[in-house]
Design an enzyme around this catalytic site. Structure first.
Site, PDB file in Angstrom:
ATOM      1  N   TYR A  47       0.838  -1.203   0.000  1.00 23.99           N
ATOM      2  CA  TYR A  47       0.000   0.000   0.000  1.00 23.99           C
ATOM      3  C   TYR A  47       0.870   1.248   0.000  1.00 23.99           C
ATOM      4  O   TYR A  47       0.590   2.223  -0.701  1.00 23.99           O
ATOM      5  CB  TYR A  47      -0.935   0.029   1.224  1.00 23.99           C
ATOM      6  CG  TYR A  47      -1.905   1.173   1.132  1.00 23.99           C
ATOM      7  CD1 TYR A  47      -3.092   1.043   0.421  1.00 23.99           C
ATOM      8  CD2 TYR A  47      -1.607   2.422   1.698  1.00 23.99           C
ATOM      9  CE1 TYR A  47      -3.962   2.097   0.274  1.00 23.99           C
ATOM     10  CE2 TYR A  47      -2.474   3.496   1.561  1.00 23.99           C
ATOM     11  CZ  TYR A  47      -3.659   3.334   0.849  1.00 23.99           C
ATOM     12  OH  TYR A  47      -4.517   4.391   0.701  1.00 23.99           O
ATOM     13  N   PHE A  83      -7.140  22.938 -23.858  1.00 28.03           N
ATOM     14  CA  PHE A  83      -7.440  21.521 -24.019  1.00 28.03           C
ATOM     15  C   PHE A  83      -8.666  21.228 -23.148  1.00 28.03           C
ATOM     16  O   PHE A  83      -8.817  21.798 -22.071  1.00 28.03           O
ATOM     17  CB  PHE A  83      -6.273  20.603 -23.649  1.00 28.03           C
ATOM     18  CG  PHE A  83      -6.633  19.165 -23.918  1.00 28.03           C
ATOM     19  CD1 PHE A  83      -6.783  18.718 -25.221  1.00 28.03           C
ATOM     20  CD2 PHE A  83      -6.951  18.299 -22.888  1.00 28.03           C
ATOM     21  CE1 PHE A  83      -7.228  17.432 -25.500  1.00 28.03           C
ATOM     22  CE2 PHE A  83      -7.385  17.007 -23.156  1.00 28.03           C
ATOM     23  CZ  PHE A  83      -7.517  16.570 -24.464  1.00 28.03           C
ATOM     24  N   THR A  84      -9.504  20.318 -23.610  1.00 31.77           N
ATOM     25  CA  THR A  84     -10.822  20.099 -22.999  1.00 31.77           C
ATOM     26  C   THR A  84     -10.757  19.891 -21.476  1.00 31.77           C
ATOM     27  O   THR A  84     -11.326  20.668 -20.708  1.00 31.77           O
ATOM     28  CB  THR A  84     -11.484  18.879 -23.662  1.00 31.77           C
ATOM     29  OG1 THR A  84     -10.560  17.784 -23.614  1.00 31.77           O
ATOM     30  CG2 THR A  84     -11.838  19.166 -25.117  1.00 31.77           C
ATOM     31  N   ASP A  90       2.029  21.256 -19.606  1.00 36.57           N
ATOM     32  CA  ASP A  90       1.330  20.010 -19.906  1.00 36.57           C
ATOM     33  C   ASP A  90       2.311  19.189 -20.743  1.00 36.57           C
ATOM     34  O   ASP A  90       2.487  19.428 -21.938  1.00 36.57           O
ATOM     35  CB  ASP A  90       0.037  20.290 -20.676  1.00 36.57           C
ATOM     36  CG  ASP A  90      -0.754  19.014 -20.934  1.00 36.57           C
ATOM     37  OD1 ASP A  90      -0.144  17.928 -20.914  1.00 36.57           O
ATOM     38  OD2 ASP A  90      -1.967  19.101 -21.167  1.00 36.57           O
ATOM     39  N   LYS A 107      -0.118   8.756 -23.016  1.00 36.41           N
ATOM     40  CA  LYS A 107       0.303   9.130 -24.364  1.00 36.41           C
ATOM     41  C   LYS A 107       1.784   8.779 -24.534  1.00 36.41           C
ATOM     42  O   LYS A 107       2.136   7.621 -24.714  1.00 36.41           O
ATOM     43  CB  LYS A 107       0.046  10.625 -24.599  1.00 36.41           C
ATOM     44  CG  LYS A 107      -1.415  10.950 -24.883  1.00 36.41           C
ATOM     45  CD  LYS A 107      -2.256  10.979 -23.659  1.00 36.41           C
ATOM     46  CE  LYS A 107      -3.611  11.617 -23.860  1.00 36.41           C
ATOM     47  NZ  LYS A 107      -4.434  11.575 -22.650  1.00 36.41           N
ATOM     48  N   ARG A 111     -13.003  17.176 -33.261  1.00 35.40           N
ATOM     49  CA  ARG A 111     -12.280  18.205 -32.498  1.00 35.40           C
ATOM     50  C   ARG A 111     -12.711  19.560 -33.061  1.00 35.40           C
ATOM     51  O   ARG A 111     -11.988  20.205 -33.804  1.00 35.40           O
ATOM     52  CB  ARG A 111     -10.759  18.050 -32.603  1.00 35.40           C
ATOM     53  CG  ARG A 111     -10.195  16.794 -32.013  1.00 35.40           C
ATOM     54  CD  ARG A 111      -9.904  16.809 -30.524  1.00 35.40           C
ATOM     55  NE  ARG A 111     -11.042  16.674 -29.653  1.00 35.40           N
ATOM     56  CZ  ARG A 111     -10.953  16.345 -28.350  1.00 35.40           C
ATOM     57  NH1 ARG A 111      -9.796  16.121 -27.778  1.00 35.40           N
ATOM     58  NH2 ARG A 111     -12.019  16.273 -27.594  1.00 35.40           N
ATOM     59  N   PHE A 163     -18.403  16.198 -25.619  1.00 37.34           N
ATOM     60  CA  PHE A 163     -18.028  15.380 -26.776  1.00 37.34           C
ATOM     61  C   PHE A 163     -17.957  13.894 -26.433  1.00 37.34           C
ATOM     62  O   PHE A 163     -18.129  13.056 -27.314  1.00 37.34           O
ATOM     63  CB  PHE A 163     -16.670  15.845 -27.344  1.00 37.34           C
ATOM     64  CG  PHE A 163     -15.551  15.804 -26.347  1.00 37.34           C
ATOM     65  CD1 PHE A 163     -15.335  16.858 -25.484  1.00 37.34           C
ATOM     66  CD2 PHE A 163     -14.719  14.700 -26.266  1.00 37.34           C
ATOM     67  CE1 PHE A 163     -14.311  16.814 -24.543  1.00 37.34           C
ATOM     68  CE2 PHE A 163     -13.686  14.647 -25.342  1.00 37.34           C
ATOM     69  CZ  PHE A 163     -13.489  15.709 -24.475  1.00 37.34           C
TER      70      PHE A 163
HETATM   71  N1  PM9 Z   1      -6.157  13.534 -24.084  1.00 35.79           N
HETATM   72  C1  PM9 Z   1      -6.860  12.591 -26.122  1.00 35.79           C
HETATM   73  O1  PM9 Z   1      -7.473  11.695 -26.710  1.00 35.79           O
HETATM   74  C2  PM9 Z   1      -7.796  11.658 -23.951  1.00 35.79           C
HETATM   75  C3  PM9 Z   1      -9.127  12.105 -23.606  1.00 35.79           C
HETATM   76  S1  PM9 Z   1      -9.744  13.649 -24.129  1.00 35.79           S
HETATM   77  C4  PM9 Z   1     -10.351  13.303 -25.642  1.00 35.79           C
HETATM   78  O2  PM9 Z   1      -6.177  13.455 -26.707  1.00 35.79           O
HETATM   79  C5  PM9 Z   1      -3.614  16.672 -22.910  1.00 35.79           C
HETATM   80  C6  PM9 Z   1      -2.825  17.487 -23.858  1.00 35.79           C
HETATM   81  C7  PM9 Z   1      -4.339  15.586 -23.332  1.00 35.79           C
HETATM   82  C8  PM9 Z   1      -5.110  14.830 -22.391  1.00 35.79           C
HETATM   83  C9  PM9 Z   1      -5.921  13.756 -22.808  1.00 35.79           C
HETATM   84  C10 PM9 Z   1      -5.058  15.221 -21.031  1.00 35.79           C
HETATM   85  C11 PM9 Z   1      -5.828  14.474 -19.996  1.00 35.79           C
HETATM   86  C12 PM9 Z   1      -4.302  16.301 -20.674  1.00 35.79           C
HETATM   87  N2  PM9 Z   1      -3.606  17.000 -21.600  1.00 35.79           N
HETATM   88  O3  PM9 Z   1      -6.883  11.575 -20.501  1.00 35.79           O
HETATM   89  O4  PM9 Z   1      -6.857  12.298 -18.153  1.00 35.79           O
HETATM   90  O5  PM9 Z   1      -4.315  15.266 -24.627  1.00 35.79           O
HETATM   91  O6  PM9 Z   1      -4.982  10.958 -19.013  1.00 35.79           O
HETATM   92  O7  PM9 Z   1      -5.228  13.257 -19.754  1.00 35.79           O
HETATM   93  C13 PM9 Z   1      -6.922  12.639 -24.670  1.00 35.79           C
HETATM   94  P1  PM9 Z   1      -6.042  11.946 -19.344  1.00 35.79           P
END
Ligand code: PM9
Length: 471
Positions: free
Chosen positions: A85, A137-138, A228, A271, A395, A462
């Protein structure tokens, strides 16, 4: 004999191709269901590619997030999971990898990127303040808004123009930032939110010169810069390729230099880092680290696992090193460009220059006859799935959501479909199939009628919005 794209590329004189620095050890079968079945799946999923079942998808280019193929070393790392843990040895491996590759002092692991966005937003943003950034970014903007901040776009104008050939379309426009500082005061800017390869602009990079100048400007006002770093490995590859003086510097060294101009970073490891889950926040300021550690135990898990299993942290630690190998990134970007080149050779409008993780189709241009309120990019993504079972993502206006003040649709200049390439997953033959399908849909573009939204969720619409065809 038809003039194929392969011939065009193959005929280039003296051409020397790149190839992936790996071979395939394990495969997962995929299949294409019939057109009738795809039409039924699309209707059942409300014409939203996020609502399709994966088993109904042939080639899945929805996202590069969590969809990478891990290496044999990463899979071996899973077996070394220390599932204690507290104080798992895998946490310390991860901490060491982040410190040595990114250079930040304090690491707070999270389950994925938005966990880290939540922590940094809550730790730094006071209600009523402004967060300038190089395009929204979303999930990032939503967390900034939920913390009471207002996001302000300070990216250069070229980023909003799909045809601009600027080599660093992710750059911050320092005049726009200065104007914001003059207007609201530096005390009302908790930090600059800087993204490496700007996702919504088409995977476009930030130059080293730009981050250096940004640092100088921010230092004058005592404003921190948080990065980021989700796709920074791709960003530093573009610096190596395009920026004077970096051609012979390994991408790992370029990354360290870039990060040294910033105060910390959040990361979706799903990513760049070649894992299926994971993320982190890493900062230099011990007080910010303490705030984040206080919160991580409430929202994510203990400060030495943050929502990840020990095995996940081990695979992630190994993935960081693999993501920053020059030959890996050359093949990664090379594959994205291969697809982009096929489409450009056919005259299909895409965002240029081709970015790091995806091809972005210019739906505004392809469906010139559709107004943005009929969701051209959503319509195009649905049409591509119907044609071939290839899954892509909107997008544009749907992703941009509504203005929290007025409640109106935001109308972004870019109305795009993202054709996203998972890392180490698909072959060039898959790219050929994808390009041919996009071409077929492009040829039928005049018959597209658009969609209407029939269900809209409160946040990040979306993901779950539903549509019906017009006509
Ligand atoms: N990005 C992408 O597909 C996954 C879900 S949103 C459609 O591009 C950036 C630059 C991203 C991102 C996720 C996140 C959030 C932060 N910054 O999905 O929570 O492209 O791991 O990261 C998506 P998490």
């Amino acid at each position: 004999m038809p003039h194929t794209v392969h011939m065009t590329m193959g005929q280039q004189e003296g051409r020397r191709s790149w190839a992936e620095p790996w071979k395939i050890k394990m495969v997962e079968p995929i299949r294409m269901i019939s057109r009738e079945e795809r039409a039924a799946a699309l209707a059942a999923g409300g014409y939203n590619t996020f609502l399709l079942r994966s088993e109904d998808v042939y080639i899945d280019l929805l996202t590069d997030s969590g969809t990478s193929a891990m290496s044999d070393r990463q899979w071996a790392g899973l077996m070394l999971g220390d599932e204690a843990y507290a104080g798992s040895r895998n946490f310390y491996h991860l901490e060491e990898a982040v410190q040595s590759y990114y250079g930040y002092k304090h690491l707070i692991p999270t389950h994925q990127g938005r966990g880290a966005e939540h922590l940094i937003s809550q730790a730094l943003i006071r209600p009523g303040t402004y967060i300038p950034g190089n395009m929204y970014f979303t999930t990032t903007r939503l967390h900034q808004e939920l913390a009471g901040g207002t996001f302000v776009d300070v990216i250069i104008d070229e980023a909003h123009d799909p045809a601009s050939q600027h080599p660093f379309k992710g750059n911050v426009d320092l005049d726009k930032l200065q104007a914001l500082i003059d207007k609201v005061g530096a005390d009302n800017i908790p930090y600059v939110s800087l993204a490496g390869t700007v996702n919504m602009a088409g995977g476009q990079p930030v130059s080293m010169a730009n981050v250096k100048a940004l640092r100088q400007l921010c230092d004058r006002y005592g404003i921190p810069i948080y990065l980021d770093a989700t796709r920074m490995a791709e960003n530093v590859y573009f610096i190596q390729e395009r920026e004077e003086g970096y051609q012979h510097t390994p991408i790992a060294a370029i990354l360290r230099e870039f990060c040294d101009y910033t105060d910390g970073a959040w990361m979706s490891s799903k990513k760049d880092h070649l894992v299926n889950i994971g993320g982190w926040l890493a900062v230099n300021d011990p007080l910010v680290a303490e705030k984040a550690r206080n919160m991580v135990v409430v929202y994510e898990g203990l400060h030495t696992y943050g929502g990840m299993a020990g095995r996940d942290m081990e695979a992630l630690a190994i993935g960081i090193g693999e993501s920053l190998q020059d030959d890996h990134m050359r093949a990664r970007v090379g594959q994205v460009r291969y697809l982009g080149q096929l489409l450009m050779d056919w005259g299909i409008p895409i965002v240029q220059p081709v970015g790091g993780h995806a091809i972005f189709l210019d739906a505004k241009k392809i469906y010139e006859h559709l107004p943005q309120d009929l969701f051209p990019a959503q319509t195009l993504a649905a049409a591509i799935y119907l044609d071939s079972g290839v899954r892509t993502m909107e997008r544009g206006i749907v992703s941009a959501g509504r203005d929290p003040e007025t409640g109106d649709h935001r109308h972004p200049k870019l109305e795009l479909v993202r054709v996203t390439i998972p890392r180490r997953v698909y072959t060039q033959a898959h790219m050929d199939v994808v390009a041919e399908s996009i071409k077929a849909v492009y040829d039928e573009r005049k018959s597209a009628m658009g969609l209407k939204m029939v269900y809209e969720p409160a946040y990040l619409r979306f993901f779950q919005a539903r549509f019906e065809p017009i006509g």
